[in-house]
Design an enzyme around this catalytic site. Sequence first.
Site, PDB file in Angstrom:
ATOM      1  N   GLY A 141       4.506  19.754  85.094  1.00 18.50           N
ATOM      2  CA  GLY A 141       4.016  20.835  84.272  1.00 18.50           C
ATOM      3  C   GLY A 141       4.391  22.216  84.771  1.00 18.50           C
ATOM      4  N   THR A 142       4.360  22.404  86.089  1.00 17.67           N
ATOM      5  CA  THR A 142       4.667  23.725  86.642  1.00 17.67           C
ATOM      6  C   THR A 142       6.093  24.134  86.325  1.00 17.67           C
ATOM      7  OG1 THR A 142       3.032  23.570  88.411  1.00 17.67           O
ATOM      8  CG2 THR A 142       4.894  25.039  88.788  1.00 17.67           C
ATOM      9  N   ASN A 158      -8.133  23.653  82.821  1.00 17.36           N
ATOM     10  CA  ASN A 158      -8.160  22.600  83.836  1.00 17.36           C
ATOM     11  C   ASN A 158      -9.379  22.651  84.746  1.00 17.36           C
ATOM     12  OD1 ASN A 158      -6.685  25.043  84.740  1.00 17.36           O
ATOM     13  ND2 ASN A 158      -6.598  23.975  86.702  1.00 17.36           N
ATOM     14  N   GLN A 192      -3.471  19.285  80.590  1.00 22.34           N
ATOM     15  CA  GLN A 192      -4.736  18.545  80.561  1.00 22.34           C
ATOM     16  C   GLN A 192      -5.020  17.940  79.190  1.00 22.34           C
ATOM     17  OE1 GLN A 192      -6.758  17.848  83.054  1.00 22.34           O
ATOM     18  NE2 GLN A 192      -5.813  19.124  84.633  1.00 22.34           N
ATOM     19  N   ALA A 208       3.108  13.666  83.793  1.00 19.66           N
ATOM     20  CA  ALA A 208       2.752  12.248  83.710  1.00 19.66           C
ATOM     21  C   ALA A 208       1.535  11.887  84.549  1.00 19.66           C
ATOM     22  CB  ALA A 208       3.950  11.387  84.129  1.00 19.66           C
ATOM     23  N   HIS A 209       1.367  12.553  85.688  1.00 22.59           N
ATOM     24  CA  HIS A 209       0.293  12.126  86.589  1.00 22.59           C
ATOM     25  C   HIS A 209      -1.101  12.510  86.097  1.00 22.59           C
ATOM     26  CE1 HIS A 209      -0.792  15.928  88.871  1.00 22.59           C
ATOM     27  NE2 HIS A 209       0.295  16.328  88.238  1.00 22.59           N
ATOM     28  N   THR A 269      20.602  15.209  88.151  1.00 18.38           N
ATOM     29  CA  THR A 269      20.475  13.790  87.811  1.00 18.38           C
ATOM     30  C   THR A 269      19.026  13.451  87.474  1.00 18.38           C
ATOM     31  OG1 THR A 269      22.304  13.226  89.268  1.00 18.38           O
ATOM     32  CG2 THR A 269      20.818  11.435  88.645  1.00 18.38           C
ATOM     33  N   CYS A 306      -5.048  22.774  92.936  1.00 23.62           N
ATOM     34  CA  CYS A 306      -4.156  23.786  93.489  1.00 23.62           C
ATOM     35  C   CYS A 306      -4.934  24.854  94.251  1.00 23.62           C
ATOM     36  CB  CYS A 306      -3.366  24.452  92.362  1.00 23.62           C
ATOM     37  SG  CYS A 306      -2.675  23.297  91.185  1.00 23.62           S
TER      38      CYS A 306
END
Length: 382
Positions: free
Chosen positions: A71-72, A152, A180, A201-202, A238, A331
Amino acid sequence: MEKVYLDSAATTQVRDEVIAKIQDCLVNCYGNPSSTHSFGRAAKTRVEQARKTIAKQLNAKPSEIIFTSGGTEADNMILRCAVRDLGIQKLITSKIEHHAVLHTAEEIAREYGLILQFVELDEEGSPRLDHLEALLKADDSMKLVSLMHVNNEIGNMIDIDAFAQVCKDHGAVFHSDTVQSVGHWEWDVQKTQIDFLTAAAHKFHGPKGVGFAYIRKDSGLRPFIFGGGQERGSRAGTESLHNIVGLEEAFTLAYEHLEEERKYVSELKSHFIKRLKEALPDVKFNGNSAVEGKSTYTLVNTCLPFSAEKAQLLLFQLDMKGIACSKGSACQSGSSAGSHVLREVLSEEDLQKPSLRFSFSMFNTKEELDYVVEVLKEYAHS
């Protein structure tokens, strides 16, 4: 000692099915997607299948999905490229955004000499639509608006359709940090007039280190990272194939089970709020985090009625009892500065009390929540 994980807003437990997909990919699909031989073509097929899966769910075009490291990066990519390429003169956001947006906006404003404006918050800590409209009406300059869908820390949700529409009505470009939100709420980018959104994804039981940006077709953005021309030229490098495959599986399962899991997690949140009120009658809930329909079902932010002395050791005591939660966002949790979100939302009196974010997932149980409440009650009376 019982172990209870209530920090899913920071990161989620990876599903077994996702782990299996990643492992299979690492073993059996190790070609470089840019290679033209059969190994490379097989890898490329997996990347493009994942792109199509995500695009279909969002009602987007596959070419509008760009894979990132999370996301960042996606937020940085969109904000920086939009300012660089679209003639943006004013950048409008709020003071409760994730630092991936807030710090980026501040830095871009310095670099480009832009005017940075902040949408005022209502009493519950949500951006005011009427104030955004006033800022958009103020002049004819080209504007970029960035407001997150789900906060968040306090879980407040904005009416994303209304905010997107007012931006469109006034010719502004609209980005939303939806980290979120994606995987927990439905999205239709044809219905919601949004130009850019981001995902990681996490946050929905996938692997760390992978996410995506939705960038509306013909947005005018040029490449963010230069090199080999991957991701349709938007982001060279890649592709992290096994992570992209894991993202696709987590994303697919999140939406396949969305209704049943949302119902289950919503019941967990309601149960936790009820039990916490019974155990600690003076507890408060920050923002709209305890208001159904105005906050996400995945978290609650509590202001606990503890003394300053007890507050200092609270997280340590919870950790000693095997309970994982968060003082602010993940964070922020190692910072002594405290939460920038709570500083904007809480009164001076409540800022002196400990606030904790508890965030839930399908892997939690009511029994775990009862245990947490009993630990808090015991500590309050110790």
